[in-house]
Structures are given as structure tokens and as C-alpha cells.
Design an enzyme around this catalytic site. Structure first.
Site, mmCIF file in Angstrom:
data_model
loop_
_atom_site.group_PDB
_atom_site.id
_atom_site.type_symbol
_atom_site.label_atom_id
_atom_site.label_comp_id
_atom_site.label_asym_id
_atom_site.label_seq_id
_atom_site.Cartn_x
_atom_site.Cartn_y
_atom_site.Cartn_z
ATOM 1 N N ASP A 162 0.812 -1.210 0.000
ATOM 2 C CA ASP A 162 0.000 0.000 0.000
ATOM 3 C C ASP A 162 0.852 1.270 0.000
ATOM 4 O O ASP A 162 0.686 2.143 0.844
ATOM 5 C CB ASP A 162 -0.916 -0.055 1.242
ATOM 6 N N GLU A 183 0.907 -0.717 14.153
ATOM 7 C CA GLU A 183 0.057 0.148 13.328
ATOM 8 C C GLU A 183 -1.338 0.161 13.916
ATOM 9 O O GLU A 183 -1.869 -0.881 14.297
ATOM 10 C CB GLU A 183 -0.068 -0.387 11.884
ATOM 11 N N ASN A 196 6.967 -7.078 7.027
ATOM 12 C CA ASN A 196 5.683 -6.496 7.425
ATOM 13 C C ASN A 196 4.533 -7.333 6.886
ATOM 14 O O ASN A 196 4.440 -7.564 5.671
ATOM 15 C CB ASN A 196 5.532 -5.080 6.878
ATOM 16 N N GLU A 197 3.688 -7.795 7.785
ATOM 17 C CA GLU A 197 2.438 -8.464 7.458
ATOM 18 C C GLU A 197 2.572 -9.572 6.417
ATOM 19 O O GLU A 197 1.826 -9.589 5.430
ATOM 20 C CB GLU A 197 1.388 -7.447 7.002
ATOM 21 N N LYS A 231 -4.060 8.171 6.246
ATOM 22 C CA LYS A 231 -3.975 7.854 7.680
ATOM 23 C C LYS A 231 -2.914 8.694 8.388
ATOM 24 O O LYS A 231 -2.678 8.508 9.584
ATOM 25 C CB LYS A 231 -3.715 6.358 7.892
ATOM 26 N N TYR A 262 -11.114 -1.186 9.205
ATOM 27 C CA TYR A 262 -11.391 -2.185 8.158
ATOM 28 C C TYR A 262 -12.445 -3.201 8.607
ATOM 29 O O TYR A 262 -12.980 -3.951 7.805
ATOM 30 C CB TYR A 262 -10.103 -2.908 7.746
ATOM 31 N N ASN A 286 -0.268 -5.125 14.021
ATOM 32 C CA ASN A 286 -1.000 -4.067 13.310
ATOM 33 C C ASN A 286 -2.483 -4.379 13.418
ATOM 34 O O ASN A 286 -2.906 -5.467 13.000
ATOM 35 C CB ASN A 286 -0.640 -4.060 11.816
ATOM 36 N N TRP A 344 -0.308 4.548 12.736
ATOM 37 C CA TRP A 344 -0.198 4.537 11.273
ATOM 38 C C TRP A 344 -1.018 5.671 10.723
ATOM 39 O O TRP A 344 -2.212 5.673 10.925
ATOM 40 C CB TRP A 344 -0.696 3.197 10.707
HETATM 41 C C1 BDP Z 1 -1.449 -2.227 6.863
HETATM 42 C C2 BDP Z 1 -0.152 -2.135 6.073
HETATM 43 C C3 BDP Z 1 0.187 -0.712 5.617
HETATM 44 C C4 BDP Z 1 -1.047 -0.063 5.044
HETATM 45 C C5 BDP Z 1 -2.131 -0.032 6.118
HETATM 46 C C6 BDP Z 1 -3.413 0.667 5.624
HETATM 47 O O1 BDP Z 1 0.926 -2.628 6.841
HETATM 48 O O2 BDP Z 1 1.209 -0.753 4.667
HETATM 49 O O3 BDP Z 1 -0.802 1.203 4.516
HETATM 50 O O4 BDP Z 1 -2.454 -1.364 6.412
HETATM 51 O O5 BDP Z 1 -4.263 -0.016 5.092
HETATM 52 O O6 BDP Z 1 -2.029 -3.452 6.749
HETATM 53 O O7 BDP Z 1 -3.502 1.877 5.750
#
Ligand code: BDP
Length: 587
Positions: A163, A499, A405-406, A563, A466, A460, A544
Site C-alpha cells: 500500500d 500500526e 511487514n504483514e 492515515k 477495516y 497491526n 499509522w
Molecule cells: C497495513 C499495512 C500498511 C497499510 C495499512 C493501511 O501494513 O502498509 O498502509 O495497512 O491499510 O495493513 O492503511
């Protein structure tokens, strides 16, 4: 590789400035033995995407060529000329006067070649072909697709599985180093808060090394030898409050009378997990700060010293003490600044998008196979970890390594993929900093295969964004429950949120806060903080994101990811004021 800088024995010439540039349709068709015709002026460093207008430019997939000339004298005897790149995204092949020097894979770490034998007295030509494809063999990961539409020629698209916008090109400085042939190659140095230190120097050949530890002009310790250790009374430990730096000055004398002098800044500090807490210099540490991006208007992902200083100044203004280099190693210039300004860094490998059946932005991913059968990244992943640690190991600001990451840590095969990587990091880092990776919400305490490998658990979470959209009461309940379950399962591992946050379009306001308003973003962050404040095992909160940033286009993104608690231009939203009052309280 040492940070490229001039010293008494080394001359560092910047090759930044305007290069000639062209998008390439097919890289193989380009002949680097001939000068580039009709190139466009292109600033280096910069991502090329936002410099000229048009989607064909911004969304270019594949290769581009950069070229410039430099007038040089013949190299002096006993000297070497090294061509150094801070980073080129995501791979680069480089020619000197039409002769291929080599190729480098990976867009966020430095590389260099010896060009001494190729220098012509007079004008020399440097050619770089850079390629921005991300696929199942690269880090970060992406997918290449050929799409067809009625009446149109087939179209190649490259979907980044992450992203942030796939900014490409020569993103960091290019330098020509004039160095002694017999020279210092690497220096590793570290100290702890009790005043003990150790160092190791690698040289091109066996040589006499004199070593001094200095505080400004004052010599505190002197010794000889390529490796050593010792203890100094009365040093000031390095910390965010007192980022005290000392210099290790190495003087090499070759048998042939040659000399080389380098100075490496370092700090005396320790970082460890003790009794379930993250400790800096023996004291419990709580991380307050952000996930960030290298992302600024016009420059894209390229180095901006001005934005770097501005960002750290804003963090200090807020009372933040740390950030994560999400989702790739940032420039070494930034780490040097963090050493000096006292900002703690979780240094992350460029391993993002390691999930073939899921993307954060809902982009279409056509692969349905299990991630760990599909990705062919493990060897490259080892290489980037080694190169990241080699570059960053001396920085006192770096307190933790993040391996990825993730990734799909909940899928079968994740443990086998990551176990060798965690082992490699622990074996390579002589300071034995804590090692982690960052989990996403689908990797639960029951399913995550990689959590057992971590020293600190970094989660995160996006409840209230979401999922449970708009419902902060439910979000708090779910977050609290999940954190407690992680803690029960891993009582010895400190936990932090890596995050959490919500998009807010600056200027959108509400009295009953709705998603995308500045008030909702502030309320969500406040709600999460109220949960964290109840848990003694929490060792940090990284919101984040620090600032709004560019992404690929999708229905979930409004001219990028919003964000940020600052806009992309670094103006505060309401959440920034909330965090400032929270973080300043305990300063
Ligand atoms: C997380 C990711 C990050 C995204 C964020 C988002 O680590 O890179 O920018 O979500 O959706 O899952 O803002």
C-alpha cells in the site's frame, strides 16, 4: 561498506544533479555503448514518476535509462575510484563508458563498483538502466499481469502487493569515491551504557591500525589492532534525551607507506528484553511514535534531507521517541540524523506484500496458491537482511530489526520460511538487538506461526476501520481481548502496536464523528490508547501513519492513503494535537 564521505585520505564527489533520462519500452533494445539521444532532464536523486505529467510516465512499468558524463583526470597511482549508489528502485544495471559494471537487485540498499581501470582522462559516461518490476521473486512483492481489452493491444500491468506508490528510479545520492588502494573496508563498533565497547575493522590487506575513541577533539582511549575492546569511565550513555555520540577514528598504515583515515560515530547504549519488558540502558522503554514512509511531494520516495529533518523535528515537537522504517530500510542519511537527534528506530527489511491471496487495498491478486509455495524470495530475503545489518549495525538509534511487514504468517510454511531468517539476523548482529516481524489481523494468536520466533510482538490492528466500521466501542473490546490472549500465550514477550489508525481527509469535520473525518481519526487513536494504558505488558504505540502518502489508485484510497496525522505537506490534523498532549505529558 562505509558511509561514503570525504576524510583526510578520501575524496567523495557528488554525482547528483540533472541526468539525461528516457523511459524504455524494451530494455534489451537499448545499446549503452552509444550515448543516449534526446534524453529528458531528470533530477537525481528523485523518483521519476511525478516529475513529468501523464499516466504513461507516472505508471510506467519496466525499464528506464539514466545517463550523465563527468570529466576526470587519470587516477593517481595507489588510488581507487569507486562508483557508489545509495539506492536504485528496484534493480539496476550500470555501465561506465559503455562497459557493464554489473547489476544489483533491491531498491533500498547501497551498492558500488570499482571503476579505476575504466577511467579515461577527460570525459567519462555513466549509464544506468533501472527496472521497477515487482513480482514473486522481488522484495517488496508484486504481480505482473498481461491484460487484454477489446480492440486494444495486450497491456502489461504490475500490481504492487503493498500500500505505497511504486516510486522508481535513482532514489538516493550517487557518489564517486577516490580512495587509497590499501584501505579500511568496514568498521563495526558498539558500546554499552557502562562504558564498555568493542570494535572490528576489515581492511583490503593486512595492515597496522591505530584506533582512537574521541569525544569531539578530546581523545578518551587509544589502541592498536584490527579488533579490540575496552572500557571508558564517565561516558554519557546514548538515549533519546541525551543522544551522546562518540567517534571511533581509525588510521591505517600500509606496508607501502599508504594511509587511510575513517571516523565512525557510535553511542554507548544497551537494548534488551528483561522480565518481559523492552529495556534501554537497563530501564523500561515505552515506544511512542509512528510507522512512516519515505514519501514527499514531487520527490516521491527519494532522499529529502529537508523533509527528514522536518519530520524528526515534528516528532520531537509531539513528544514521540521512535518510528519504524515501514516498509523498507530508509536512507543512511536518515539514520545518521536519528543518531544525532535521539530518535529510536525499528529497522525494517523491504519484505512487504508477502501474501499472495490478500492485499490491504483490495487490489486484484490473481494467484490463489498458498503464499509460501508461490514466493521465490527466501535467498534474496537473506541477502537484503545481511546488507541491511551490514549498513546499519553501528547506529545507536537502531534498536530492533523487523524481518518483514504483514507476511502470511498464518499460512502453512511460514515458520519454515522465517526461522532461518530470524536465525541469520541473530547470528549477524553483534549487538544482538531484539528481532521481530509485524503481524496483520488475519494472523491470530492461534494461527500465527512466526510469533514464537519474535523477541517483541508487534501487531497491526484496524478494528473500527477495516472491520467494525465506525464502532469504537466494539473496536476497543476486540483489541483488549486480542492483546490479552497474546499476552497469556507469550507472557515473556513485550507487545506493541505497530500500526493502528484511520484515514482522515484534512478539513473534513463532524460533530458526530464519522469515518474519514479528522474527529473520527482522533477518536479512534484515543480509543486505542485508552486500551493500551490498561495493559502493563505493552511496550509501545506506533500510529499509522506519520503523514499522508501516495499509493496506487483504488476505491479505498483518496489520492493516496490519508492515515497520516500530518498531511503530506506536514500540516497537523486534529489527531496530531491529541498525540502531542498525550506524549508530552510524560516527557
Ligand atoms: C497495513 C499495512 C500498511 C497499510 C495499512 C493501511 O501494513 O502498509 O498502509 O495497512 O491499510 O495493513 O492503511
Amino acid at each position: 561498506m562505509l558511509f561514503p564521505i570525504s576524510t583526510e585520505t578520501r575524496r567523495c564527489t557528488s554525482l547528483d544533479g540533472i541526468w539525461d533520462f528516457s523511459l524504455l519500452e524494451i530494455a534489451d533494445s537499448y545499446d549503452p555503448s552509444l550515448p543516449l539521444k534526446n534524453g529528458l532532464p531528470m533530477p537525481v536523486p528523485s523518483a521519476y514518476n511525478d516529475i513529468y505529467e501523464g499516466r504513461e510516465f507516472r505508471n510506467h512499468v519496466g525499464s528506464v535509462v539514466y545517463e550523465r558524463t563527468i570529466d576526470l583526470p587519470a587516477p593517481e597511482p595507489g588510488r581507487c575510484l569507486i562508483l557508489h549508489f545509495g539506492s536504485v528502485a528496484h534493480s539496476a544495471s550500470v555501465w561506465w563508458n559503455g562497459k557493464l559494471l554489473g547489476s544489483h537487485k533491491g531498491g533500498f540498499l547501497p551498492f558500488e563498483w570499482d571503476v579505476t581501470g575504466l577511467i579515461m582522462p577527460g570525459t567519462n559516461r555513466i549509464t544506468v538502466i533501472a527496472d521497477n518490476i515487482v513480482d514473486h521473486t522481488t522484495l517488496p512483492c508484486g504481480t505482473v499481469q498481461n491484460r487484454s481489452y477489446p480492440g486494444l493491444a495486450p497491456k502489461r500491468v504490475n500490481l504492487p502487493n503493498f500500500d505505497f506508490f511504486n516510486y522508481s528510479g535513482i532514489l538516493r545520492p550517487v557518489k564517486l569515491l577516490d580512495l587509497p588502494k590499501t584501505r579500511i573496508e568496514t568498521i563495526s563498533v558498539s558500546g554499552t551504557q557502562d562504558g564498555s565497547f568493542r570494535y572490528e575493522i576489515k581492511t583490503t590487506e593486512e595492515c597496522e591500525c591505530e584506533v582512537e575513541i574521541k569525544e569531539k577533539d578530546h581523545v578518551l582511549w587509544k589502541g592498536t589492532g584490527a579488533a579490540g575492546n575496552g572500557w571508558i569511565d564517565g561516558i554519557l550513555p546514548w538515549s533519546p534525551e541525551h543522544p551522546a555520540l562518540y567517534d571511533l577514528r581509525v588510521t591505517l598504515s600500509g606496508a607501502d607507506g599508504s594511509r587511510d583515515i575513517c571516523t565512525e560515530p557510535f553511542g554507548f547504549r544497551s537494548i534488551e528484553i528483561r522480565d518481559g519488558s523492552l529495556c534501554l540502558n537497563g530501564e523500561k522503554l515505552y515506544l511512542k511514535g509512528f510507522g512512516k514512509h519515505e514519501d514527499t511531494p514531487v520527490l516521491g520516495r527519494a532522499l529529502s534531507e529537508a523533509y527528514n529533518v522536518k519530520d524528526l523535528a515534528l516528532m520531537k515537537w509531539m513528544g514521540a521517541n521512535s518510528f519504524r522504517t515501514s516498509h523498507y530500510p530508509y536512507s543512511e542519511e536518515m539514520l545518521r540524523l536519528c543518531d544525532r537527534m535521539g530518535i529510536l528506530v525499528i529497522d525494517e527489511a523491504p519484505a512487504v506484500g508477502m501474501h499472495t491471496t490478500f492485499t490491504a487495498t483490495g487490489m486484484r491478486i490473481d494467484v490463489k496458491d498458498a503464499t509460501w509455495d508461490t514466493l521465490k524470495t527466501q535467498e534474496h530475503h537473506k541477502d537484503v537482511l545481511k546488507s541491511m545489518i551490514a549498513r546499519d549495525q553501528n547506529h545507536p538509534c537502531v534498536i530492533m530489526w523487523s524481518v518483514a511487514n504483514e507476511p502470511a504468517s498464518e499460512e502453512k510454511g511460514a515458520y519454515d520460511y522465517f526461522e532461518p531468517l530470524f536465525r541469520l539476523v541473530r547470528e549477524t548482529d553483534s549487538q544482538r538487538r531484539p528481532v521481530t516481524f509485524v503481524t496483520h489481523g488475519e494472523a491470530t494468536v492461534e494461527t500465527c506461526e512466526v510469533a514464537p520466533l519474535c523477541d517483541v510482538l508487534v501487531l497491526n490492528r484496524y478494528y473500527g476501520w477495516y472491520s467494525e466500521e465506525g464502532d469504537l466501542t466494539a473496536a476497543k473490546a476486540l483489541l483488549s481481548d486480542e492483546l490479552d490472549r497474546y499476552h497469556q500465550r507469550y507472557p515473556d514477550k513485550p507487545i506493541m502496536l505497530g500500526e493502528f489508525g484511520a484515514d482522515a481527509v484534512a478539513g473534513l469535520h463532524d460533530s458526530t464523528p464519522q469515518m474519514f473525518s479528522e474527529e473520527y481519526q482522533r477518536d479512534l487513536i484515543e480509543a486505542y490508547c485508552s486500551v493500551l494504558d490498561q495493559k502493563m505488558y505493552i511496550c509501545g504505540e506506533h500510529v499509522w501513519n506519520f503523514a499522508d502518502f501516495a499509493t496506487a489508485e483504488s476505491v479505498k484510497r483518496v489520492q493516496g492513503n490519508k492515515k497520516g496525522v500530518f498531511t503530506r505537506e506536514r500540516k497537523p490534523k486534529l489527531a496530531a494535537w491529541f498525540l502531542r498532549s498525550r506524549w508530552k505529558q510524560n516527557d
